[in-house]
Design an enzyme around this catalytic site. Structure first.
Site, PDB file in Angstrom:
ATOM      1  CG  ASP A 107       7.554  -8.525  -2.661  1.00  0.00           C
ATOM      2  OD1 ASP A 107       6.639  -7.854  -2.173  1.00  0.00           O
ATOM      3  OD2 ASP A 107       8.727  -8.515  -2.204  1.00  0.00           O
ATOM      4  CB  ILE A 108      12.389  -6.996  -4.688  1.00  0.00           C
ATOM      5  CG1 ILE A 108      13.797  -7.044  -5.246  1.00  0.00           C
ATOM      6  CG2 ILE A 108      12.366  -6.431  -3.280  1.00  0.00           C
ATOM      7  CD1 ILE A 108      14.397  -5.665  -5.503  1.00  0.00           C
ATOM      8  CG  HIS A 144       1.612  -8.095  -0.353  1.00  0.00           C
ATOM      9  ND1 HIS A 144       2.991  -8.190  -0.346  1.00  0.00           N
ATOM     10  CD2 HIS A 144       1.326  -6.924   0.274  1.00  0.00           C
ATOM     11  CE1 HIS A 144       3.514  -7.134   0.260  1.00  0.00           C
ATOM     12  NE2 HIS A 144       2.522  -6.348   0.648  1.00  0.00           N
ATOM     13  CG  HIS A 177       1.587  -2.618  -2.269  1.00  0.00           C
ATOM     14  ND1 HIS A 177       1.827  -1.402  -1.655  1.00  0.00           N
ATOM     15  CD2 HIS A 177       2.079  -3.557  -1.430  1.00  0.00           C
ATOM     16  CE1 HIS A 177       2.446  -1.605  -0.508  1.00  0.00           C
ATOM     17  NE2 HIS A 177       2.609  -2.906  -0.341  1.00  0.00           N
TER      18      HIS A 177
HETATM   19  P1  AMP Z   1       4.362  -3.520   2.222  1.00  0.00           P
HETATM   20  O1  AMP Z   1       5.286  -3.886   3.340  1.00  0.00           O
HETATM   21  O2  AMP Z   1       2.996  -4.160   2.325  1.00  0.00           O
HETATM   22  O3  AMP Z   1       4.279  -2.024   2.012  1.00  0.00           O
HETATM   23  O4  AMP Z   1       4.968  -4.171   0.933  1.00  0.00           O
HETATM   24  C1  AMP Z   1       5.985  -3.586   0.196  1.00  0.00           C
HETATM   25  C2  AMP Z   1       6.578  -4.689  -0.619  1.00  0.00           C
HETATM   26  O5  AMP Z   1       7.328  -4.120  -1.682  1.00  0.00           O
HETATM   27  C3  AMP Z   1       7.513  -5.609   0.146  1.00  0.00           C
HETATM   28  O6  AMP Z   1       7.009  -6.945   0.115  1.00  0.00           O
HETATM   29  C4  AMP Z   1       8.842  -5.469  -0.598  1.00  0.00           C
HETATM   30  O7  AMP Z   1       9.550  -6.682  -0.663  1.00  0.00           O
HETATM   31  C5  AMP Z   1       8.384  -4.988  -1.961  1.00  0.00           C
HETATM   32  N1  AMP Z   1       9.378  -4.235  -2.710  1.00  0.00           N
HETATM   33  C6  AMP Z   1      10.177  -3.233  -2.266  1.00  0.00           C
HETATM   34  N2  AMP Z   1      10.959  -2.762  -3.260  1.00  0.00           N
HETATM   35  C7  AMP Z   1      10.639  -3.489  -4.361  1.00  0.00           C
HETATM   36  C8  AMP Z   1      11.098  -3.498  -5.717  1.00  0.00           C
HETATM   37  N3  AMP Z   1      12.054  -2.641  -6.148  1.00  0.00           N
HETATM   38  N4  AMP Z   1      10.558  -4.392  -6.572  1.00  0.00           N
HETATM   39  C9  AMP Z   1       9.628  -5.262  -6.154  1.00  0.00           C
HETATM   40  N5  AMP Z   1       9.130  -5.299  -4.899  1.00  0.00           N
HETATM   41  C10 AMP Z   1       9.632  -4.435  -4.009  1.00  0.00           C
END
Ligand code: AMP
Length: 119
Positions: free
Chosen positions: A32-33, A104, A102
């Site tokens: 996760d970024i 986590h 996704h």
């Molecule tokens: P959600 O809020 O459950 O939809 O989770 C989306 C997740 O994607 C968040 O934890 C973000 O930090 C993560 N995210 C967004 N853009 C990226 C990226 N380019 N690479 C990795 N993780 C990302």
């Protein structure tokens, strides 16, 4: 929302960079970024479903593959024994921002309570 809809598909296609930590025929896992724990990875099915409910209805075997991949990531990251949390944010109240389902995978430290965010 259209950018968010395609973000993980672009990571899967290697069109935008991500630190990929695990991959199977049908799933990809990457860091996760914006990590919320010492270990924070996301496991996504390569085929896009909007959320875990849609995935469960359409393809329960693929949902099982996502969970198996989450367990594999926990093992690779050395947190299988210390413990970890698998979370599917689903919809607005849960704060889902990317509408490609996704999981986590969170761990590597004592995690806080979850729910209302005041615990
Ligand atoms: P959600 O809020 O459950 O939809 O989770 C989306 C997740 O994607 C968040 O934890 C973000 O930090 C993560 N995210 C967004 N853009 C990226 C990226 N380019 N690479 C990795 N993780 C990302």
């Amino acid at each position: 929302m259209s950018d968010a809809e395609t973000l993980f598909e672009r990571i899967i296609a290697r069109e935008i960079p991500a630190e990929i930590v695990h991959e199977t025929e049908n799933t990809v896992a990457f860091r996760d970024i914006n990590p919320q724990a010492s270990v924070h990875a996301l496991v996504v099915p390569k085929q896009r479903y909007r959320d875990v409910g849609e995935l469960a209805e359409a393809d329960p075997a693929l949902l099982a593959e996502v969970l198996t991949a989450a367990a594999a990531v926990a093992k690779l990251d050395g947190i299988a024994d210390s413990g970890y949390r698998v979370v599917f944010n689903t919809g607005a109240d849960a704060g889902q921002t990317v509408f490609h389902v996704h999981a986590h995978v969170l761990g590597g430290e004592q995690l806080g309570f979850f729910g209302r965010g005041d615990g």
